[in-house]
Motif scaffolding. Structure first.
Motif, PDB file in Angstrom:
ATOM      1  N   ASP A 131      86.771  71.191 -11.691  1.00  0.00           N
ATOM      2  CA  ASP A 131      85.798  71.530 -12.733  1.00  0.00           C
ATOM      3  C   ASP A 131      85.382  70.382 -13.641  1.00  0.00           C
ATOM      4  N   GLY A 140      87.463  83.850 -27.390  1.00  0.00           N
ATOM      5  CA  GLY A 140      88.556  84.111 -26.454  1.00  0.00           C
ATOM      6  C   GLY A 140      89.253  82.889 -25.883  1.00  0.00           C
ATOM      7  N   GLN A 143      74.626  78.997 -28.891  1.00  0.00           N
ATOM      8  CA  GLN A 143      73.364  79.723 -28.801  1.00  0.00           C
ATOM      9  C   GLN A 143      73.102  80.599 -30.025  1.00  0.00           C
ATOM     10  N   THR A 194      90.200  77.244 -17.934  1.00  0.00           N
ATOM     11  CA  THR A 194      89.443  77.783 -16.789  1.00  0.00           C
ATOM     12  C   THR A 194      87.950  77.489 -16.877  1.00  0.00           C
ATOM     13  N   GLY A 205      84.257  76.023 -16.785  1.00  0.00           N
ATOM     14  CA  GLY A 205      83.567  75.206 -15.797  1.00  0.00           C
ATOM     15  C   GLY A 205      82.547  74.280 -16.425  1.00  0.00           C
ATOM     16  N   GLN A 206      81.390  74.202 -15.799  1.00  0.00           N
ATOM     17  CA  GLN A 206      80.385  73.206 -16.168  1.00  0.00           C
ATOM     18  C   GLN A 206      79.726  73.445 -17.531  1.00  0.00           C
ATOM     19  N   GLN A 264      78.646  72.963 -24.875  1.00  0.00           N
ATOM     20  CA  GLN A 264      79.259  73.662 -26.002  1.00  0.00           C
ATOM     21  C   GLN A 264      80.050  72.684 -26.871  1.00  0.00           C
ATOM     22  N   ASN A 276      77.341  75.426 -12.062  1.00  0.00           N
ATOM     23  CA  ASN A 276      78.618  76.132 -12.173  1.00  0.00           C
ATOM     24  C   ASN A 276      78.937  77.082 -11.019  1.00  0.00           C
ATOM     25  N   ASN A 314      93.244  86.382 -19.314  1.00  0.00           N
ATOM     26  CA  ASN A 314      93.286  86.465 -20.771  1.00  0.00           C
ATOM     27  C   ASN A 314      91.971  86.072 -21.447  1.00  0.00           C
ATOM     28  N   GLY A 315      91.574  86.890 -22.402  1.00  0.00           N
ATOM     29  CA  GLY A 315      90.500  86.508 -23.312  1.00  0.00           C
ATOM     30  C   GLY A 315      89.088  86.527 -22.753  1.00  0.00           C
ATOM     31  N   GLU A 363      84.522  85.964 -17.054  1.00  0.00           N
ATOM     32  CA  GLU A 363      83.520  85.390 -17.951  1.00  0.00           C
ATOM     33  C   GLU A 363      82.625  84.409 -17.209  1.00  0.00           C
ATOM     34  N   LEU A 409      81.630  81.756 -18.143  1.00  0.00           N
ATOM     35  CA  LEU A 409      82.021  80.374 -18.434  1.00  0.00           C
ATOM     36  C   LEU A 409      82.939  79.790 -17.359  1.00  0.00           C
ATOM     37  N   VAL A 410      83.600  80.660 -16.622  1.00  0.00           N
ATOM     38  CA  VAL A 410      84.647  80.207 -15.701  1.00  0.00           C
ATOM     39  C   VAL A 410      84.061  79.344 -14.582  1.00  0.00           C
ATOM     40  N   GLY A 411      84.806  78.316 -14.204  1.00  0.00           N
ATOM     41  CA  GLY A 411      84.340  77.437 -13.135  1.00  0.00           C
ATOM     42  C   GLY A 411      84.937  77.819 -11.799  1.00  0.00           C
ATOM     43  N   LYS A 440      80.026  87.156 -21.492  1.00  0.00           N
ATOM     44  CA  LYS A 440      79.672  85.899 -22.178  1.00  0.00           C
ATOM     45  C   LYS A 440      78.487  85.201 -21.507  1.00  0.00           C
ATOM     46  N   ASP A 473      75.681  85.079 -22.509  1.00  0.00           N
ATOM     47  CA  ASP A 473      74.848  84.468 -23.551  1.00  0.00           C
ATOM     48  C   ASP A 473      75.317  83.070 -23.925  1.00  0.00           C
ATOM     49  N   THR A 474      76.442  82.600 -23.353  1.00  0.00           N
ATOM     50  CA  THR A 474      76.996  81.319 -23.807  1.00  0.00           C
ATOM     51  C   THR A 474      76.774  80.174 -22.815  1.00  0.00           C
ATOM     52  N   ILE A 475      76.049  80.432 -21.740  1.00  0.00           N
ATOM     53  CA  ILE A 475      76.044  79.446 -20.646  1.00  0.00           C
ATOM     54  C   ILE A 475      74.679  78.835 -20.350  1.00  0.00           C
ATOM     55  N   ASP A 476      73.683  79.123 -21.153  1.00  0.00           N
ATOM     56  CA  ASP A 476      72.313  78.657 -20.868  1.00  0.00           C
ATOM     57  C   ASP A 476      71.927  79.016 -19.426  1.00  0.00           C
ATOM     58  N   LYS A 527      73.488  77.804 -16.736  1.00  0.00           N
ATOM     59  CA  LYS A 527      74.592  77.522 -15.816  1.00  0.00           C
ATOM     60  C   LYS A 527      75.189  78.843 -15.318  1.00  0.00           C
ATOM     61  N   GLN A 563      78.184  89.998 -28.624  1.00  0.00           N
ATOM     62  CA  GLN A 563      79.385  90.611 -29.177  1.00  0.00           C
ATOM     63  C   GLN A 563      79.128  91.965 -29.829  1.00  0.00           C
TER      64      GLN A 563
END
Ligand code: GTP
Ligand code: GTP
Ligand code: MG
Ligand code: MG
Lengths: 306, 318
Positions: free
Chosen positions: A43, A111, A197, A224, A226-227, A232, B34, B108-109, B233, B235-237, B270, B272-275, B277, B299
């Motif tokens: 990653d 989180g 955002q 965990t 990623g890209q 952020q 991603n 988690n989370g 999520e 966000l995870v890769g 989430k 909304d947090t990754i543009d 990606k 949220q």
């Protein structure tokens, strides 16, 4: 950590250099491909990986270089310099000072592990006989105060928070003031999770920071990720003065390479890593020893410029 | 002399070598968005296999042909093979005189409890009564988090707007107890009180943590929920792959039954947090072949959407 896990793969990639009879562009490219694939699988931000490849290539000029040994050493040392750059921003982390209040503010995405890690850090100092305490300035997440309260109570750490006050700035300020007066040395302020955002959330973070004037702002990052980490992390740094990074959830399978881009984006060192949900699952992270351990592995010892 | 004009008038066959540079670029592009590296590889390989030897249309370039084929493949991956219709199935269960049970699991989370609360809001908006089972008996504040949501949700949908019936209740037994047991009690409680849906919240756990994975498998085996939702999520890769493979495997292995239940669907949070990606959506559906049932986009209770496959692919290929 990604680099530690990558150690073996990198060693073997570098060994391909020692085994090759002639070191030419093909050998170099094959080795770089192997290393870059491993980094991407962990990653690490694709832009950082591309930079690494370009930078190593730039160092090596096949036409100009003479002996095989020389080439080999140059390539290996270039690879290492680039790897070290990933974990080492070249700045020192804030060190709390005994006998005075050190205000530490936690920030990060939703989180990522802020609240859990706050208690871990307070506990870490408590065990070393510092006067440590916690302030819950998360008024947004359901149950946030209960979470911090239960963690703090279990670890016997004094805490401050409110069920009725809705303004995190007020709570942060009141809590910090109170604990300062009481002579606490490590005052840790937990804040809500947020993301770039949502501008209002970032503005709130700035206000909390302005109100309590922290000595250190810690950006908490999940292993965990990623890209998306890079953008952020950069945005957090642009809004407040992030000074350190903590990477959490390294007890799982994740290598944490995504979180490493937080180091580059915030120009801040990793100071601790989280390795579990329990209060003791926490380790100090020292960039320099980590790097020298990495460099000390197997036959890649002593390759970096002395 | 004639060979000079061949490229213009004749047709051209697509070769692996000819496509390679385009595929390499696209692969890096997917990774930057991603998508897990392994899956980006596989996708590009499958596009190559599909196109190899095909005749290139007169006006098409290799690049656009490869792009189009990849785009189609991506839409395909995101298009659900199976529709999960929770409202219909819940009504069906109601007719059978039993509650419809959904279990939320994940690392988690990632947003299990929050998105459980959002789904609860959606259910009560659809006039279904819900029991939330607080089966995360480990993480500090987990029970209070759900209690707070229950209070907020009831305030938004007061009983006097629903014929005197309380729309959401919390079933909790505090901390430290066996999660599977609490889930069972909750389901029985819901059956007795004719509550329509039970939402089972579980503790976050790492996919490699064997005791915790066993406990989750037990919860699922003992209670046989109608729907097992994996919460991941956006966000995870690369971990997306390992998480889903191992959650599925654990639920199947430890359940020691002939026809083990697996993950039925995904909640992608989430978002909304990754543009742009958006690659995790691909990784997760590619691995499981299961639909993304909900997308979490913030949220608050209304930040729950269904997946727009075309829009996601558009963001991905941009
Ligand atoms: N396995 C593991 N879990 C962790 C670690 N650190 C935190 N967690 C878990 O991650 C989840 C989220 O942690 P929190 O501390 O609530 O995260 P947060 O950043 O405060 O979350 P918000 O306040 O909602 O933004 C919880 O289930 C924690 O127990 C870690 O190092 N390893
Ligand atoms: N921006 C954003 N944040 C979200 C979303 N869903 C959940 N969150 C936030 O993510 C954080 C963690 O959510 P939780 O619901 O507590 O996560 P969890 O998976 O139940 O966590 P554990 O039970 O500790 O494993 C909270 O701050 C939520 O508000 C989403 O779709 N978008
Ligand atoms: Mg928190
Ligand atoms: Mg939860």
């Amino acid at each position: 950590m990604v680099l530690a896990d990558l150690g073996r793969k990198i060693t073997s990639a570098l060994r391909s250099l020692s085994n090759a009879t002639v070191i030419n562009e093909d050998v170099l490219n094959a080795m770089l491909k192997e290393i870059c694939t491993a980094l991407l699988e962990a990653d690490v931000n694709i832009r950082l990986v591309k930079d690494l490849r370009e930078n190593v290539r730039a160092v090596i000029d096949f036409d100009e270089m003479a002996g095989g040994l020389n080439k080999r050493r140059m390539i290996q040392s270039a690879v290492f310099k680039e790897l070290v750059k990933l974990v080492d921003p070249g700045v020192k982390a804030h060190q709390p000072v005994k006998g005075k209040p050190n205000i530490i503010m936690f920030v990060g995405l939703q989180g990522s592990g802020k609240t859990t890690t706050c208690t871990k850090l307070a506990y870490h100092y408590l065990k070393k006989n510092w006067k440590a305490c916690l302030v819950c300035a998360d008024t947004f997440r359901a149950g946030a105060y209960d979470q911090l309260k239960q963690n703090a109570t279990k670890a016997r750490i004094p805490f401050y928070g409110s069920y009725t006050e809705v303004d995190p700035v007020v709570i942060a300020q009141d809590g910090v003031e109170m604990f300062k007066k009481e002579g606490f040395e490590i005052i840790i302020v937990d804040t809500s999770g947020r993301h770039k955002q949502e501008e209002s959330l970032f503005e709130e973070m700035l206000q909390v920071s302005n109100a309590i004037r922290p000595d250190n702002i810690i950006f908490v990052m999940d292993a965990t990720i990623g890209q998306a980490c890079e953008a952020q992390a950069r945005a957090f740094k642009e809004k407040v003065d992030v000074g350190s990074v903590i990477v959490t959830k390294l007890d799982g399978h994740a290598k944490g390479g995504g979180a490493l881009s937080a180091v580059a984006a915030t120009q801040s060192p990793i100071i601790f890593i989280g390795t579990g949900e329990h209060i003791d699952d926490f380790e100090p992270f020292k960039t320099k020893p980590f790097v020298s351990k990495l460099l000390g592995m197997g036959d890649i010892e002593g390759l970096i410029d002395k | 002399v004639f060979s000079l004009f061949r490229g213009l008038v004749g047709s051209k066959n697509l070769t692996h070598e000819g496509m390679q540079p385009v595929l390499d670029k696209l692969k890096d592009h997917l990774i930057a968005k991603n998508v897990a590296t392994d899956i980006a590889h596989k996708l590009c390989d499958s596009v190559a296999a599909k196109l190899e030897g095909k005749v290139l249309g007169t006006f098409d370039s290799v690049a656009t042909t490869v792009r189009t084929t990849l785009t189609e493949a991506l839409v395909q991956i995101l298009s659900p093979k199976r529709r999960v219709d929770i409202l219909r199935d819940a009504m069906e269960a109601k007719k059978q005189g039993r509650p419809y049970v959904m279990t939320f699991c994940g690392v988690n989370g990632v947003g299990k409890s929050t998105n459980l609360a959002k789904i609860c809001f959606w259910l009560i908006e659809n006039n279904l009564r819900v029991l939330i089972a607080a089966c995360d008996t480990f993480r500090a504040g987990a029970v209070e988090q759900l209690r707070t949501h229950t209070r907020h949700l009831n305030a938004l949908h007061p009983s006097d707007k629903h014929g005197g019936q309380q729309m959401v209740q919390l079933y909790e037994k505090g901390y430290g107890k066996d999660a599977a047991g609490i889930a069972m009690e909750a389901i029985n409680f819901a059956r007795d009180l004719k509550i329509d849906v039970v939402l089972v919240d579980t503790a976050g756990r790492m996919q490699d943590n064997e005791p915790l994975m066993r406990a989750l498998a037990k919860l699922i085996k003992v209670n046989q929920p109608d729907l097992v939702l994996f919460v991941g999520e956006a966000l995870v890769g690369n971990e997306a792959v390992d998480q889903l493979v191992k959650f599925n495997q654990a639920i199947a292995d430890y359940s020691s039954s002939f026809n083990p239940q697996l993950i039925d669907g995904i909640v992608l949070t989430k978002f909304d947090t990754i543009d742009d990606k958006v690659g995790a959506a691909i990784s997760m559906t590619y691995i499981t072949g299961q639909p993304i049932v909900f997308v979490g986009t913030g949220q608050t209770y209304t930040d729950l959407k269904s997946l727009n496959a075309k829009a996601v692919v558009h963001a991905l290929m941009k």
